[in-house]
Write an enzyme that holds these catalytic residues in place. Structure first.
Site, PDB file in Angstrom:
ATOM      1  CG  PHE A 307      43.641  40.875  37.205  1.00 16.24           C
ATOM      2  CD1 PHE A 307      44.781  40.209  37.620  1.00 16.24           C
ATOM      3  CD2 PHE A 307      42.670  41.174  38.158  1.00 16.24           C
ATOM      4  CE1 PHE A 307      44.949  39.846  38.951  1.00 16.24           C
ATOM      5  CE2 PHE A 307      42.827  40.817  39.481  1.00 16.24           C
ATOM      6  CZ  PHE A 307      43.978  40.148  39.876  1.00 16.24           C
ATOM      7  CG  ASP A 308      45.812  42.538  29.488  1.00 12.40           C
ATOM      8  OD1 ASP A 308      44.945  43.141  28.849  1.00 12.40           O
ATOM      9  OD2 ASP A 308      46.586  41.704  28.980  1.00 12.40           O
ATOM     10  CE  LYS A 309      39.451  39.353  26.775  1.00 11.66           C
ATOM     11  NZ  LYS A 309      39.926  38.208  25.951  1.00 11.66           N
ATOM     12  CB  THR A 310      44.497  38.785  25.677  1.00  7.44           C
ATOM     13  OG1 THR A 310      43.136  38.985  25.312  1.00  7.44           O
ATOM     14  CG2 THR A 310      45.131  37.769  24.747  1.00  7.44           C
TER      15      THR A 310
END
Length: 627
Positions: A307-310
């Protein structure tokens, strides 16, 4: 040939009527009438089947139609008109039912195309005029009244109302939209009237892309479909060869013809594609675009999600999370701050304004933005300073030890701190940060139960920032300070170690990772590049849809294997019945057609697979519109 193919159902009807007539002649003992009615029924029935067989042979394919045509002609030649008439009727009637049931599985996709607006109310010389959608250009103003569908993607210039966005997002609840909000083509206005400035038209709209992506997805074949195509390529010639060999050895032409009919792999050919179409259609109705059958097959095998965060685990925009009040009434102080911030263009200012919802009771003047520090203004003749610690020092505002400790605590929690001083005294400390999506933690638990063994967060932010979000999301593995190339390299390393990886992201910088991963999953509010390079699109950016898309891929692939089992089991059963002497040509064809209907009905279960696919919590998010 085209005429016969076009009116194939008419031939089936005539064939059926002749069968009924043959039955009537039989009842009145008119044997010659019975025989001729059956012969004509067989000939009428074999004509459209034979035309399809000729078309297949022209491209060097031995299809089911070839097997049936040879069998029926042979039955007529050996004076078995009953078998010829009944087999052709069952085959044609089975094709008709197939078309109808397949149309049902495609209904979710056809509904999308049907509701695409064809005209628009374009504002010309300050008056609305009905024009074809092709006449609308970017920048045009379009009026949308209650009961109408928005024909374009755009931004509301005037008016407000509730929009039904179910065609785009799968969400049944209405969205209240007003000036500045985005509107999508295909969504309907339930009340009020709005003027929309056109941003996208036709195939470039979000709705247009949905229809295009789903239609393209139907043509993409899964691993199972590729196997069936390869299998059928050799299977049907083998059946034909087997019938010839049996006929030559036994000198029993009827037995050879029966083998041709019993060996038809109808359910095998139709079973997997119909599962694929039903699964994709179901996803489209629920706001999940799965780009093809191969994506379904691969997605089911995923064991690692990154997963990417932002914008992926978080909502992607700052929000007020903490307010600490030191002196005076907090509500009044917040409203004074919001009165100033609504005149400032900055993400932190937007977060405060949204949190407070300011009134118009305050007069703001002498506003001054101090770059890198904050903003100063007079509010109802009271001096208000809003900014960071550096600004407070420069303005000689006292920040006590208690306040310093509070500032440190907020900073350690990855919050951006805004200090508010009114009349030279610190009144508020406001903590702002990009908050985690509310459904993330629960969704990740469900994904683990469904079979995802490893979950990783990769972010360009600091390791500490990532760890704070990961703790809330219950992700154990976090890697921070990564560039896009670093993320892509991390995925390659996992793949080299035998993992099947899905990457979930939303930005341009996520595109390399979305492309490299076995499955790229884009949040619907992300960039066009991310959506184009992904395999799965979650239109509403509802994280819960990630769970449903993974579950849907598992069920769709399982449904494909069920249909393969039903089809092969039917053929095996028929040959055992032939060997035991209780299955014949007509009864075998009947069982074949029943098996085709069974696999289609089995696939249609995907259109209503589970309450879980519809019982999704409402989340007010929007697909990003590039102005």
């Amino acid at each position: 040939m085209r005429f016969i193919t076009k009116y194939k159902n008419i031939f089936a009807l005539i064939n059926g009527l002749l069968l009924i007539l043959a039955g009537i002649f039989k009842l009145i003992n008119l044997n010659i009438g019975t025989e001729w009615a059956l012969i004509i029924a067989g000939i009428v029935g074999v004509v459209p089947i034979g035309m399809q067989a000729i078309s297949a042979l022209k491209i060097k394919v031995i299809s089911i139609d070839v097997l049936v045509t040879i069998a029926v002609i042979g039955a007529i030649l050996i004076n078995e008109p009953v078998e010829a008439a009944v087999v052709t009727f069952l085959f044609l009637f089975g094709n008709y039912l197939e078309q109808k049931t397949l149309a049902k599985t495609r209904s979710a996709i056809k509904e999308l195309a049907k509701i695409t607006p064809k005209t628009a109310l374009k504002i010309v010389d300050q008056q609305p005029q009905i024009v074809e959608i092709d006449e609308v250009e970017i920048g045009d103003q379009i009026q949308v009244n209650a009961g109408m569908q928005a024909p374009v993607d755009g931004e509301i210039l005037y008016g407000d109302g509730y929009f039904n966005e179910s065609a785009v997002t799968g969400e049944s609840k209405f969205m209240n939209k007003s000036i500045g909000d985005s509107v999508f083509a295909g969504t309907s206005l339930e009340n009020g009237s709005v003027i929309v400035k056109t941003g996208r038209v036709g195939e470039d709209t979000v709705f247009g892309k949905i229809v295009e992506l789903v239609e393209d997805a139907q043509d993409d074949k899964s691993t199972q479909e590729q196997f069936i195509d390869h299998f059928s390529k050799y299977y049907t010639p083998i059946i034909l060869l087997l019938a010839i060999v049996v006929g030559l050895i036994t000198r029993n032409l009827q037995l050879a013809i029966t083998i041709l009919v019993l060996g038809c792999p109808g359910a095998l050919v139709i079973g997997v594609p119909v599962s694929n179409v039903a699964g994709i259609g179901r996803g489209a109705k629920q706001g999940v675009l799965i780009k093809g059958g191969q994506v379904m097959s691969t997605f089911k095998k995923v064991d690692t999600m990154i997963f990417d965060k932002t914008g992926t685990l978080t909502v992607g925009r700052p929000a007020v999370t903490t307010v600490v009040n030191f002196n005076g009434e907090q509500k009044v102080a917040l409203e004074m701050v919001a009165a100033v911030e609504q005149k400032v263009s900055h993400p932190l200012a937007d977060a405060i304004v949204k949190f407070v919802a300011p009134t118009t009771d305050f007069m703001v003047n002498e506003l001054m933005v101090i770059k890198g520090r904050g903003v100063a203004a007079n509010v109802n003749k009271v001096k208000v300073l809003i900014g960071n610690q550096a600004m407070m020092r420069e303005q000689q505002i006292n920040v006590s030890e208690v306040m310093e400790k509070q500032l440190d605590n907020l900073s350690q929690n990855n919050q951006t701190v805004v200090i508010v001083a009114i009349d030279g005294v610190v009144r508020l400390i406001i903590g702002i940060k990009d908050v985690i999506r509310p459904e993330v933690a629960e969704s990740l638990i469900k994904l683990r139960k469904l079979g995802i063994k490893r979950m990783v967060m990769l972010t360009g932010d600091t390791q500490i920032s990532g760890e704070i979000i990961a703790k809330e999301a219950r992700i154990d593995e976090i890697h921070g300070n990564l560039l896009p190339a670093d993320k892509a390299e991390f995925i390659k390393q996992l793949q080299a170690n035998g993992h099947k990886v899905a990457f979930v992201g939303d930005g341009i910088n996520d595109s390399p990772s979305l492309k490299i991963a076995e499955i790229g999953i884009a949040m619907g509010n992300g960039t066009d590049v991310a959506i184009e390079t992904s395999d799965v699109v979650l239109l509403k950016s509802d994280f819960g849809k990630l769970v449903e898309s993974y579950r849907l891929s598992q069920r769709t692939v399982r449904n494909m294997y069920e249909n393969i089992g039903i089809a092969l089991g039917t053929v095996l059963l028929l040959f055992i019945g032939l060997w035991l002497g209780f299955i014949y040509m007509a009864s075998g064809m009947l069982i074949h057609e029943i098996s085709i209907l069974i696999v289609v009905v089995n696939a249609m279960r995907l259109l209503s697979v589970s309450k879980n696919l519809t019982d999704i919590n409402y989340l007010s998010t929007k697909i990003k519109y590039n102005k």
